[in-house]
Enzyme design. Structure first.
Site, short mmCIF file in Angstrom:
data_model
loop_
_atom_site.label_atom_id
_atom_site.label_comp_id
_atom_site.label_asym_id
_atom_site.label_seq_id
_atom_site.Cartn_x
_atom_site.Cartn_y
_atom_site.Cartn_z
N PRO A 70 4.73 45.88 84.69
CA PRO A 70 3.35 46.38 84.62
C PRO A 70 2.33 45.61 85.46
O PRO A 70 1.21 46.08 85.66
CB PRO A 70 3.01 46.24 83.13
CG PRO A 70 4.31 46.17 82.42
CD PRO A 70 5.21 45.46 83.37
N GLU A 71 2.71 44.42 85.93
CA GLU A 71 1.74 43.59 86.68
C GLU A 71 1.35 44.27 87.98
O GLU A 71 2.17 44.88 88.66
CB GLU A 71 2.32 42.20 86.96
CG GLU A 71 2.67 41.41 85.71
CD GLU A 71 1.45 41.04 84.87
OE1 GLU A 71 0.31 41.33 85.30
OE2 GLU A 71 1.64 40.46 83.80
N GLY A 72 0.08 44.11 88.35
CA GLY A 72 -0.46 44.78 89.52
C GLY A 72 -0.27 44.02 90.82
O GLY A 72 0.23 42.90 90.87
N ASN A 74 -2.38 42.54 92.91
CA ASN A 74 -3.08 41.29 93.18
C ASN A 74 -2.59 40.13 92.32
O ASN A 74 -2.68 38.97 92.73
CB ASN A 74 -4.58 41.50 93.02
CG ASN A 74 -5.13 42.36 94.14
OD1 ASN A 74 -5.23 41.93 95.28
ND2 ASN A 74 -5.44 43.62 93.85
N LEU A 310 -15.98 47.86 91.44
CA LEU A 310 -16.26 48.33 90.10
C LEU A 310 -14.97 48.86 89.48
O LEU A 310 -14.53 49.97 89.76
CB LEU A 310 -17.32 49.44 90.15
CG LEU A 310 -17.82 49.97 88.80
CD1 LEU A 310 -18.46 48.85 87.98
CD2 LEU A 310 -18.81 51.11 89.02
N THR A 405 -8.22 40.63 89.08
CA THR A 405 -7.57 39.92 90.18
C THR A 405 -7.94 40.54 91.53
O THR A 405 -7.90 39.87 92.56
CB THR A 405 -6.04 39.93 90.01
OG1 THR A 405 -5.58 41.27 89.80
CG2 THR A 405 -5.61 39.06 88.84
#
Length: 446
Positions: A70-72, A74, A310, A405
């Site tokens: 699940p980590e993105g 960045n 945003l 991040t």
């Protein structure tokens, strides 16, 4: 003299940017004149499918890694910095190379009908720049160099089941039973199959769980003394901490993560066309050689526009208190623009189409990078995100989203370019947030 017979050879051909043929272990019968025999498993370990001369020319070991799915994008860039630090420690004793995990299957990469797996690092970053810091290989280069799509040892990193002993922190590493269900399954040949970045042909020879508590380099002694495998994959590498966060080693690696030139060019062209922004006018000179690029804080002026990140979507429910409403965000944006005498605002956001439409009605001067389908197919969602970050990094003033991040990476990019910290380390506050603490300034170290 050794003799070799090949009987009934099934061949698996995989089309990729590096062509290779993986010959299955069951397809070969070896007979050596000396009478010694090699087992199928040893014969087809990573590194053993090359010629004897190539195998002995370089006694190299390969460090691979992966993170929680699940980590993105960045956060994964942050984990790379930790792995580079570990590699530097390992290389003090042995010849190790860092293998870059291909990109794909990110939560925020949701463009329909775009193939976004098995993406090499070269699509997003300058490999030449990375290699000026530590030796790295793309995964397909590893396959070609090591002799096949095999990884000798997978170490699944995990925390200690019992937590901190008596509430005291200590650095330690122990082989332990797996706490969570393994994401690897055994096959009939005795290999282990897993995600492996979308490379279905990849196999692991062994999978073990490792409880670890500490900084990245705590694994160096363990890998050198307890592991003899030529190739080692650290899964859940985000479990490890930075060795020296925000120190020189950290910044050397971070500075080496130079965006791929075609993405920087696309961002620069957009700045010039829509935001009246060029490096010469903005006092943001850029050097292709990061080792020679040193700036003085406050030297960068930036383009005549406000840069905004945003974050919406999962942050709306995940960080409700410190994420503003659209109305609250627009109010803050107008206040900054008035104070800094700026007439244009560039907005990078993951907001859904309906929210973007509302935002444009409230903020007509808003400008976005809006690539065509063909552009996304070429650049991928990751490339589009990098262009957004590059444009925000060159703004006269930047404001981001709390604990994002994506915003953190823009802070670092602006620090590298030499912006005044007051124009960089800013975030939106929640509409009802009582204490709105601003981001910490992590000063660059050369």
């Amino acid at each position: 003299m050794a003799q070799l017979w090949i009987t009934s050879v099934p061949v698996l051909c995989v089309h990729s940017s590096y062509f290779y043929v993986a010959l299955l272990a069951t397809a070969f019968t070896f007979e050596f004149g000396s009478g010694s025999e090699q087992s199928d498993q040893n014969a087809f370990r990573a590194g053993n499918l090359v010629s004897p001369g190539a195998a002995t020319a370089r006694d190299v070991r390969y460090l691979l890694y992966d993170v929680n799915p699940p980590e993105g994008f960045n956060l994964r860039r942050d984990v790379y910095i930790r792995m580079a630090s570990l590699l530097k420690t390992l290389r003090k004793q042995e010849d190790w190379v860092l293998v870059l995990p291909p990109w794909g299957r990110m939560y925020h990469w949701q463009s329909p009908d775009i193939h976004q797996v098995r993406i090499p690092w070269g699509a997003f970053f300058s490999l030449t720049s990375l290699q000026a810091n530590v030796p790295v290989l793309e995964y397909e280069e590893f396959i070609a160099e090591s002799g096949g799509p095999f990884i000798d040892q997978v170490l699944v990193l995990q925390n200690y089941a019992e937590g901190w002993t008596e509430g005291e922190w200590e650095e330690k590493v122990d082989e332990r039973p797996c706490i969570d269900r393994l994401m690897y399954t055994g096959d009939k040949q005795g290999y282990h199959r897993g995600w492996f970045w979308g490379y279905d042909e990849t196999r692991a020879l062994s999978v073990t769980c490792l409880s670890v508590q500490g900084h990245a380099s705590i694994l160096a002694p363990f890998l050198q003394k307890n592991i003899t495998a030529a190739s080692v994959l650290l899964d859940r590498a985000e479990t490890l901490l930075h060795d020296h966060y925000a120190g020189k080693d950290y910044w050397d690696t971070r500075r080496s993560m130079v965006f791929a030139k075609h993405l920087r060019v696309a961002g620069d062209q957009f700045r010039a066309k829509y935001l009246n922004s060029t490096d010469e006018q903005d006092h943001t000179p850029f050097s292709e050689d990061w080792t020679r690029m040193r700036t003085k804080l406050g030297s960068a002026k930036g383009g005549p526009y406000l840069g905004v990140h945003l974050r919406r979507k999962d942050f709306i429910w995940g960080h409700r208190e410190d994420v503003p409403s659209l109305k609250g965000a627009v109010k803050k944006i107008r206040s900054i623009m008035k104070k800094n005498k700026l007439e244009k605002v560039f907005v990078a956001t993951d907001a859904v189409e309906e929210e973007v439409s509302r935002l444009k009605k409230m903020l007509p001067e808003m400008i976005q990078y809006e690539p065509s389908w063909e552009d996304i197919e070429l650049l991928k969602d990751g490339g589009v995100a990098i262009i957004d970050q590059w444009i925000c990094a060159h703004a006269r003033y930047f404001i981001g989203t709390s604990v994002s991040t994506f915003s953190f990476r823009i802070h670092e990019e602006r620090e590298i370019l030499g912006f005044d910290p007051k124009t960089t380390y800013n975030r939106f506050c929640g509409d009802a947030e009582k204490e709105c603490e601003q981001p910490t300034h992590w000063k660059i170290v050369y």
